[in-house]
Design a protein around this motif. Structure first.
Motif, PDB file in Angstrom:
ATOM      1  N   SER A 205      16.727  39.585  31.409  1.00 52.76           N
ATOM      2  CA  SER A 205      17.129  38.975  30.134  1.00 52.76           C
ATOM      3  C   SER A 205      18.209  39.772  29.419  1.00 52.76           C
ATOM      4  CB  SER A 205      15.911  38.823  29.213  1.00 52.76           C
ATOM      5  OG  SER A 205      14.981  37.918  29.771  1.00 52.76           O
ATOM      6  N   TRP A 206      18.313  41.067  29.715  1.00 50.56           N
ATOM      7  CA  TRP A 206      19.334  41.902  29.079  1.00 50.56           C
ATOM      8  C   TRP A 206      20.747  41.460  29.439  1.00 50.56           C
ATOM      9  CZ3 TRP A 206      22.512  45.033  32.214  1.00 50.56           C
ATOM     10  CH2 TRP A 206      22.109  45.149  33.548  1.00 50.56           C
ATOM     11  N   LEU A 207      20.883  40.629  30.478  1.00 47.09           N
ATOM     12  CA  LEU A 207      22.206  40.136  30.886  1.00 47.09           C
ATOM     13  C   LEU A 207      22.603  38.833  30.200  1.00 47.09           C
ATOM     14  CD1 LEU A 207      21.870  40.916  34.677  1.00 47.09           C
ATOM     15  CD2 LEU A 207      23.721  41.763  33.218  1.00 47.09           C
ATOM     16  N   ARG A 208      21.723  38.258  29.405  1.00 46.77           N
ATOM     17  CA  ARG A 208      22.012  36.939  28.821  1.00 46.77           C
ATOM     18  C   ARG A 208      23.274  36.929  27.962  1.00 46.77           C
ATOM     19  NH1 ARG A 208      15.969  35.101  26.820  1.00 46.77           N
ATOM     20  NH2 ARG A 208      15.196  34.353  28.863  1.00 46.77           N
ATOM     21  N   SER A 209      23.506  37.996  27.231  1.00 44.40           N
ATOM     22  CA  SER A 209      24.679  38.033  26.344  1.00 44.40           C
ATOM     23  C   SER A 209      25.858  38.778  26.962  1.00 44.40           C
ATOM     24  CB  SER A 209      24.301  38.687  25.007  1.00 44.40           C
ATOM     25  OG  SER A 209      23.833  40.008  25.207  1.00 44.40           O
ATOM     26  N   ALA A 210      25.735  39.174  28.238  1.00 45.75           N
ATOM     27  CA  ALA A 210      26.813  39.915  28.900  1.00 45.75           C
ATOM     28  C   ALA A 210      28.011  38.993  29.138  1.00 45.75           C
ATOM     29  CB  ALA A 210      26.327  40.496  30.211  1.00 45.75           C
ATOM     30  N   ARG A 211      29.191  39.574  29.116  1.00 46.18           N
ATOM     31  CA  ARG A 211      30.415  38.786  29.287  1.00 46.18           C
ATOM     32  C   ARG A 211      30.877  38.826  30.740  1.00 46.18           C
ATOM     33  NH1 ARG A 211      36.013  40.054  28.240  1.00 46.18           N
ATOM     34  NH2 ARG A 211      35.419  42.068  27.347  1.00 46.18           N
ATOM     35  N   PRO A 212      30.896  37.660  31.436  1.00 44.16           N
ATOM     36  CA  PRO A 212      31.410  37.647  32.805  1.00 44.16           C
ATOM     37  C   PRO A 212      32.923  37.791  32.813  1.00 44.16           C
ATOM     38  CG  PRO A 212      30.841  35.428  32.114  1.00 44.16           C
ATOM     39  CD  PRO A 212      30.424  36.340  30.999  1.00 44.16           C
ATOM     40  N   VAL A 213      33.435  38.576  33.751  1.00 44.24           N
ATOM     41  CA  VAL A 213      34.884  38.789  33.811  1.00 44.24           C
ATOM     42  C   VAL A 213      35.489  38.393  35.157  1.00 44.24           C
ATOM     43  CG1 VAL A 213      35.019  40.542  32.020  1.00 44.24           C
ATOM     44  CG2 VAL A 213      34.489  41.241  34.353  1.00 44.24           C
ATOM     45  N   VAL A 214      34.736  38.493  36.240  1.00 38.76           N
ATOM     46  CA  VAL A 214      35.247  38.165  37.573  1.00 38.76           C
ATOM     47  C   VAL A 214      34.119  37.544  38.389  1.00 38.76           C
ATOM     48  CG1 VAL A 214      36.214  39.048  39.737  1.00 38.76           C
ATOM     49  CG2 VAL A 214      36.908  40.069  37.571  1.00 38.76           C
ATOM     50  N   CYS A 215      34.426  36.469  39.122  1.00 34.15           N
ATOM     51  CA  CYS A 215      33.483  35.872  40.067  1.00 34.15           C
ATOM     52  C   CYS A 215      34.138  35.839  41.445  1.00 34.15           C
ATOM     53  CB  CYS A 215      33.104  34.455  39.653  1.00 34.15           C
ATOM     54  SG  CYS A 215      32.165  34.347  38.112  1.00 34.15           S
ATOM     55  N   VAL A 216      33.441  36.353  42.441  1.00 34.17           N
ATOM     56  CA  VAL A 216      33.984  36.476  43.793  1.00 34.17           C
ATOM     57  C   VAL A 216      32.935  36.027  44.797  1.00 34.17           C
ATOM     58  CG1 VAL A 216      34.901  38.065  45.537  1.00 34.17           C
ATOM     59  CG2 VAL A 216      35.467  38.409  43.132  1.00 34.17           C
ATOM     60  N   GLY A 217      33.380  35.341  45.853  1.00 35.60           N
ATOM     61  CA  GLY A 217      32.514  35.011  46.968  1.00 35.60           C
ATOM     62  C   GLY A 217      32.956  35.761  48.212  1.00 35.60           C
ATOM     63  N   LEU A 218      32.018  36.241  48.988  1.00 36.46           N
ATOM     64  CA  LEU A 218      32.283  36.849  50.287  1.00 36.46           C
ATOM     65  C   LEU A 218      31.591  35.993  51.330  1.00 36.46           C
ATOM     66  CD1 LEU A 218      31.618  40.615  49.452  1.00 36.46           C
ATOM     67  CD2 LEU A 218      33.774  39.362  49.340  1.00 36.46           C
ATOM     68  N   SER A 219      32.359  35.480  52.293  1.00 30.35           N
ATOM     69  CA  SER A 219      31.797  34.550  53.263  1.00 30.35           C
ATOM     70  C   SER A 219      31.843  35.130  54.670  1.00 30.35           C
ATOM     71  CB  SER A 219      32.563  33.229  53.230  1.00 30.35           C
ATOM     72  OG  SER A 219      33.915  33.412  53.634  1.00 30.35           O
ATOM     73  N   ARG A 220      30.852  34.741  55.476  1.00 28.54           N
ATOM     74  CA  ARG A 220      30.760  35.167  56.868  1.00 28.54           C
ATOM     75  C   ARG A 220      30.950  36.684  57.004  1.00 28.54           C
ATOM     76  NH1 ARG A 220      34.507  33.672  60.006  1.00 28.54           N
ATOM     77  NH2 ARG A 220      36.047  33.083  58.450  1.00 28.54           N
ATOM     78  N   ALA A 221      30.292  37.386  56.129  1.00 26.89           N
ATOM     79  CA  ALA A 221      30.410  38.853  56.115  1.00 26.89           C
ATOM     80  C   ALA A 221      29.642  39.447  57.291  1.00 26.89           C
ATOM     81  CB  ALA A 221      29.887  39.422  54.801  1.00 26.89           C
ATOM     82  N   ASP A 222      30.272  40.342  58.021  1.00 19.66           N
ATOM     83  CA  ASP A 222      29.615  41.131  59.055  1.00 19.66           C
ATOM     84  C   ASP A 222      29.374  42.518  58.468  1.00 19.66           C
ATOM     85  OD1 ASP A 222      29.773  39.076  60.968  1.00 19.66           O
ATOM     86  OD2 ASP A 222      31.822  39.647  61.453  1.00 19.66           O
ATOM     87  N   ILE A 223      28.119  42.930  58.423  1.00 23.07           N
ATOM     88  CA  ILE A 223      27.724  44.148  57.717  1.00 23.07           C
ATOM     89  C   ILE A 223      26.991  45.091  58.660  1.00 23.07           C
ATOM     90  CG2 ILE A 223      26.406  45.065  55.756  1.00 23.07           C
ATOM     91  CD1 ILE A 223      26.513  42.120  54.651  1.00 23.07           C
ATOM     92  N   THR A 224      27.343  46.364  58.571  1.00 26.65           N
ATOM     93  CA  THR A 224      26.544  47.410  59.194  1.00 26.65           C
ATOM     94  C   THR A 224      26.016  48.272  58.055  1.00 26.65           C
ATOM     95  OG1 THR A 224      27.876  47.403  61.198  1.00 26.65           O
ATOM     96  CG2 THR A 224      26.502  49.337  60.803  1.00 26.65           C
TER      97      THR A 224
END
Length: 227
Positions: A205-224
């Motif tokens: 709930s502490w994030l309810r009033s937070a201001r979003p600044v950037v939205c990013v998607g990462l697709s088909r990520a290969d992770i180690t």
């Protein structure tokens, strides 16, 4: 919720009796990430509690940079599950790293392995998700059924190619013996711009009033993940 049965013999049995894969974990994932600016005074105690001693949060004035991500680890991964996490970038031991302060997964193996291998404070949750044509609707509730968050997201643009992305984590989780745990992880993924709308409840709930600044998607990520 994902329950492990008939786990491979090389898996490790956790302190809670749940088996999990040894590191490194090879994973394939899609991410929806939003960066927020949050007044430092509004941060919950978990942010400092799970960052190693001496780690310094990145700030813009009196505001901290906070990332929230919905992640799906899919087919071909050592484990398949959904994840909801909150993390902050920190400067630690001469490098930029990520410290994960709040995180839930719908896999008992991921929960136990994340805690014991890398000091990541994972808890269990349940996920309801629907994805179609790049659009995602997901709702996350904790193990007791109380709401955590929901997100609606869709891509709006894409960078060409696939990009290498460092993913080092720096954690502290004293209840499993980690006071300073660094993991040098790596990823390669497609990068999108996305439009995302979040709703937060309960321990978020502490994030309810937070201001979003950037939205990013990462697709088909290969992770180690892990050494």
């Amino acid at each position: 919720m994902s329950v492990v049965s008939g786990a491979p013999s090389e898996w490790i049995t956790g302190r809670d009796g749940v088996p999990y894969p040894p590191e490194p974990w090879r994973l394939h994932a899609d991410f929806g990430i939003t960066l927020f600016l949050v007044p430092v005074a509004a941060l919950p105690p978990e942010v400092a509690a799970h960052a190693p001693a001496g780690a310094r949060m990145l700030r813009l004035g009196d505001r901290a940079i906070v990332g929230v991500a919905a992640v799906r680890y899919g087919e071909g991964s050592v484990l398949t599950y959904d994840e909801l996490l909150v993390a902050v970038p920190v400067w630690h031991r001469g490098g930029l790293r990520v410290s994960i302060s709040q995180i839930w997964v719908d896999s008992a193996a991921s929960r136990t392995g994340g805690r014991e291998l890398w000091g990541i404070p994972k808890h269990l949750m349940t996920t309801q998700r629907h994805a179609s044509g790049g659009h995602l609707e997901a709702t996350f509730t904790d193990a007791a059924g109380a709401p955590l968050a929901s997100v609606s997201a869709e891509p709006t643009g894409r960078l060409p190619g696939r990009w290498p992305l460092p993913l080092p984590t720096a954690q502290r989780l004293p209840d499993v013996g980690w006071d300073d745990r660094i993991s040098l992880n790596r990823m390669r993924a497609g990068i999108h711009s996305i439009r995302a709308e979040w709703r937060f409840d309960g321990p978020l709930s502490w994030l309810r009033s937070a201001r979003p600044v950037v939205c990013v998607g990462l697709s088909r990520a290969d992770i180690t993940f892990g050494q």
